[in-house]
Design a protein around this motif. Sequence first.
Motif, PDB file in Angstrom:
ATOM      1  N   ASP A  47      -9.545  15.478  -5.723  1.00 35.46           N
ATOM      2  CA  ASP A  47      -8.478  16.410  -6.096  1.00 35.46           C
ATOM      3  C   ASP A  47      -7.400  16.480  -5.014  1.00 35.46           C
ATOM      4  OD1 ASP A  47      -9.754  16.973  -8.479  1.00 35.46           O
ATOM      5  OD2 ASP A  47     -10.563  18.906  -7.808  1.00 35.46           O
ATOM      6  N   ALA A  48      -7.807  16.486  -3.747  1.00 36.32           N
ATOM      7  CA  ALA A  48      -6.837  16.512  -2.641  1.00 36.32           C
ATOM      8  C   ALA A  48      -5.979  15.252  -2.652  1.00 36.32           C
ATOM      9  CB  ALA A  48      -7.564  16.661  -1.303  1.00 36.32           C
ATOM     10  N   ILE A  49      -6.594  14.113  -2.944  1.00 37.75           N
ATOM     11  CA  ILE A  49      -5.857  12.843  -2.999  1.00 37.75           C
ATOM     12  C   ILE A  49      -4.826  12.889  -4.128  1.00 37.75           C
ATOM     13  CG2 ILE A  49      -6.049  10.367  -3.444  1.00 37.75           C
ATOM     14  CD1 ILE A  49      -8.972  10.623  -2.308  1.00 37.75           C
ATOM     15  N   ILE A  50      -5.253  13.319  -5.284  1.00 37.54           N
ATOM     16  CA  ILE A  50      -4.361  13.368  -6.451  1.00 37.54           C
ATOM     17  C   ILE A  50      -3.224  14.360  -6.221  1.00 37.54           C
ATOM     18  CG2 ILE A  50      -4.243  14.026  -8.894  1.00 37.54           C
ATOM     19  CD1 ILE A  50      -7.162  12.793  -9.066  1.00 37.54           C
ATOM     20  N   ASN A  51      -3.533  15.514  -5.639  1.00 34.53           N
ATOM     21  CA  ASN A  51      -2.482  16.494  -5.336  1.00 34.53           C
ATOM     22  C   ASN A  51      -1.471  15.925  -4.347  1.00 34.53           C
ATOM     23  OD1 ASN A  51      -3.487  18.464  -7.050  1.00 34.53           O
ATOM     24  ND2 ASN A  51      -4.739  19.396  -5.465  1.00 34.53           N
ATOM     25  N   GLU A  52      -1.953  15.188  -3.348  1.00 35.57           N
ATOM     26  CA  GLU A  52      -1.043  14.571  -2.374  1.00 35.57           C
ATOM     27  C   GLU A  52      -0.170  13.520  -3.048  1.00 35.57           C
ATOM     28  OE1 GLU A  52       0.653  13.890   1.493  1.00 35.57           O
ATOM     29  OE2 GLU A  52      -0.344  15.570   0.494  1.00 35.57           O
ATOM     30  N   LYS A  53      -0.762  12.743  -3.953  1.00 35.41           N
ATOM     31  CA  LYS A  53       0.015  11.727  -4.673  1.00 35.41           C
ATOM     32  C   LYS A  53       1.174  12.378  -5.423  1.00 35.41           C
ATOM     33  CE  LYS A  53      -1.656   9.968  -8.544  1.00 35.41           C
ATOM     34  NZ  LYS A  53      -2.433   9.133  -9.491  1.00 35.41           N
ATOM     35  N   TYR A  54       0.906  13.497  -6.085  1.00 30.00           N
ATOM     36  CA  TYR A  54       1.957  14.152  -6.847  1.00 30.00           C
ATOM     37  C   TYR A  54       2.919  14.947  -5.963  1.00 30.00           C
ATOM     38  CZ  TYR A  54      -0.382  12.589 -11.043  1.00 30.00           C
ATOM     39  OH  TYR A  54      -0.941  11.816 -12.020  1.00 30.00           O
ATOM     40  N   ILE A  56       3.945  13.592  -3.118  1.00 32.14           N
ATOM     41  CA  ILE A  56       4.796  12.479  -2.695  1.00 32.14           C
ATOM     42  C   ILE A  56       5.693  12.010  -3.839  1.00 32.14           C
ATOM     43  CG2 ILE A  56       4.741  10.030  -2.039  1.00 32.14           C
ATOM     44  CD1 ILE A  56       2.207  10.699  -0.413  1.00 32.14           C
ATOM     45  N   SER A  57       5.121  11.959  -5.022  1.00 25.71           N
ATOM     46  CA  SER A  57       5.842  11.423  -6.174  1.00 25.71           C
ATOM     47  C   SER A  57       5.682  12.369  -7.373  1.00 25.71           C
ATOM     48  CB  SER A  57       5.278  10.032  -6.496  1.00 25.71           C
ATOM     49  OG  SER A  57       6.050   9.393  -7.453  1.00 25.71           O
ATOM     50  N   PRO A  58       6.350  13.524  -7.328  1.00 24.15           N
ATOM     51  CA  PRO A  58       6.130  14.552  -8.352  1.00 24.15           C
ATOM     52  C   PRO A  58       6.489  14.135  -9.774  1.00 24.15           C
ATOM     53  CG  PRO A  58       7.978  15.145  -6.933  1.00 24.15           C
ATOM     54  CD  PRO A  58       7.353  13.919  -6.347  1.00 24.15           C
ATOM     55  N   ASN A  59       7.459  13.267  -9.936  1.00 25.30           N
ATOM     56  CA  ASN A  59       7.857  12.870 -11.284  1.00 25.30           C
ATOM     57  C   ASN A  59       6.804  12.021 -11.989  1.00 25.30           C
ATOM     58  OD1 ASN A  59      10.276  14.237 -11.061  1.00 25.30           O
ATOM     59  ND2 ASN A  59      11.354  12.466 -10.232  1.00 25.30           N
ATOM     60  N   CYS A  60       5.893  11.441 -11.217  1.00 26.11           N
ATOM     61  CA  CYS A  60       4.843  10.609 -11.819  1.00 26.11           C
ATOM     62  C   CYS A  60       3.876  11.434 -12.664  1.00 26.11           C
ATOM     63  CB  CYS A  60       4.083   9.849 -10.745  1.00 26.11           C
ATOM     64  SG  CYS A  60       5.064   8.559  -9.972  1.00 26.11           S
ATOM     65  N   ARG A  61       3.749  12.702 -12.332  1.00 28.73           N
ATOM     66  CA  ARG A  61       2.811  13.565 -13.068  1.00 28.73           C
ATOM     67  C   ARG A  61       3.197  13.661 -14.544  1.00 28.73           C
ATOM     68  NH1 ARG A  61      -0.686  17.844 -11.386  1.00 28.73           N
ATOM     69  NH2 ARG A  61       0.172  17.692  -9.288  1.00 28.73           N
ATOM     70  N   THR A  62       4.493  13.680 -14.834  1.00 28.39           N
ATOM     71  CA  THR A  62       4.949  13.890 -16.208  1.00 28.39           C
ATOM     72  C   THR A  62       5.752  12.712 -16.753  1.00 28.39           C
ATOM     73  OG1 THR A  62       6.927  15.013 -15.390  1.00 28.39           O
ATOM     74  CG2 THR A  62       5.012  16.404 -15.927  1.00 28.39           C
ATOM     75  N   CYS A  63       5.676  11.584 -16.111  1.00 26.31           N
ATOM     76  CA  CYS A  63       6.470  10.429 -16.527  1.00 26.31           C
ATOM     77  C   CYS A  63       6.062   9.973 -17.931  1.00 26.31           C
ATOM     78  CB  CYS A  63       6.290   9.286 -15.527  1.00 26.31           C
ATOM     79  SG  CYS A  63       7.276   7.835 -15.950  1.00 26.31           S
ATOM     80  N   GLY A  68       2.756   2.291 -13.392  1.00 21.72           N
ATOM     81  CA  GLY A  68       1.483   1.817 -12.852  1.00 21.72           C
ATOM     82  C   GLY A  68       1.426   1.790 -11.338  1.00 21.72           C
ATOM     83  N   ASN A  69       2.570   1.953 -10.670  1.00 19.82           N
ATOM     84  CA  ASN A  69       2.588   1.890  -9.203  1.00 19.82           C
ATOM     85  C   ASN A  69       1.752   2.979  -8.553  1.00 19.82           C
ATOM     86  OD1 ASN A  69       4.264  -0.322  -9.251  1.00 19.82           O
ATOM     87  ND2 ASN A  69       6.124   0.868  -8.941  1.00 19.82           N
ATOM     88  N   THR A  70       1.644   4.128  -9.192  1.00 12.46           N
ATOM     89  CA  THR A  70       0.889   5.240  -8.608  1.00 12.46           C
ATOM     90  C   THR A  70      -0.363   5.576  -9.417  1.00 12.46           C
ATOM     91  OG1 THR A  70       2.151   6.922  -9.785  1.00 12.46           O
ATOM     92  CG2 THR A  70       3.006   6.224  -7.633  1.00 12.46           C
ATOM     93  N   SER A  71      -0.710   4.710 -10.343  1.00 15.14           N
ATOM     94  CA  SER A  71      -1.886   4.955 -11.171  1.00 15.14           C
ATOM     95  C   SER A  71      -3.165   4.788 -10.366  1.00 15.14           C
ATOM     96  CB  SER A  71      -1.932   3.981 -12.346  1.00 15.14           C
ATOM     97  OG  SER A  71      -0.818   4.160 -13.174  1.00 15.14           O
ATOM     98  N   ASP A  72      -4.140   5.620 -10.678  1.00 14.46           N
ATOM     99  CA  ASP A  72      -5.454   5.439 -10.082  1.00 14.46           C
ATOM    100  C   ASP A  72      -5.999   4.100 -10.564  1.00 14.46           C
ATOM    101  OD1 ASP A  72      -5.043   7.958  -9.085  1.00 14.46           O
ATOM    102  OD2 ASP A  72      -6.594   8.921 -10.287  1.00 14.46           O
ATOM    103  N   TYR A  73      -6.839   3.503  -9.745  1.00 13.06           N
ATOM    104  CA  TYR A  73      -7.369   2.177 -10.050  1.00 13.06           C
ATOM    105  C   TYR A  73      -8.463   2.256 -11.108  1.00 13.06           C
ATOM    106  CZ  TYR A  73      -9.540  -2.386  -9.249  1.00 13.06           C
ATOM    107  OH  TYR A  73     -10.051  -3.653  -9.398  1.00 13.06           O
ATOM    108  N   ASP A  74      -8.420   1.345 -12.053  1.00 11.09           N
ATOM    109  CA  ASP A  74      -9.433   1.244 -13.101  1.00 11.09           C
ATOM    110  C   ASP A  74     -10.640   0.507 -12.516  1.00 11.09           C
ATOM    111  OD1 ASP A  74     -11.026   0.745 -15.297  1.00 11.09           O
ATOM    112  OD2 ASP A  74      -9.477  -0.300 -16.436  1.00 11.09           O
ATOM    113  N   MET A  75     -11.696   1.232 -12.226  1.00 14.86           N
ATOM    114  CA  MET A  75     -12.858   0.655 -11.558  1.00 14.86           C
ATOM    115  C   MET A  75     -13.604  -0.370 -12.427  1.00 14.86           C
ATOM    116  SD  MET A  75     -12.749   1.755  -8.479  1.00 14.86           S
ATOM    117  CE  MET A  75     -14.338   1.341  -7.794  1.00 14.86           C
TER     118      MET A  75
END
Length: 142
Positions: A47-54, A56-63, A68-75
């Motif tokens: 959760d801390a990682i995801i919050n930090e990502k948004y 840094i890049s707030p528009n990605c949350r609602t794009c 795909g540049n900020t997407s979490d990796y598909d394991m």
Amino acid sequence: MNEKIISALVGLAGASGSNGKTPNTDSIVMNALISCYSEDAENTVADAIINEKYTISPNCRTCPAPCGNTSDYDMEKFHKNKELKALKEELIQEASALAGRLRDSGAKELPDDIYRAIAYFGYELSADSYKDLIGKLRQMEV
């Protein structure tokens, strides 16, 4: 290796690579790498990682059209590529070990190679690319 943490770290590395870091990014990444082998920290750290990502890049949350540049990796990709799986695991182990050494030394900033290692995890590169970076992380002085 905690897959939820690693997946989220790949997204954060993409965000920080494109948009820079906040004063908290290195601390969050360091903590995540050190915690990525502990099941106890999964949700809090992810959760801390995801919050930090948004942050840094707030528009990605609602794009409406994610690039795909900020997407979490598909394991699933990690598990499907048997050839690179062991190298990617070793890469994260070395990045985690380096993060631990840096924390123990009192360092507050992470070198770019830590972020490079996280980004490499999300790609399908040549085996030599992974081996070279693993060697570099091992030899890094703190």
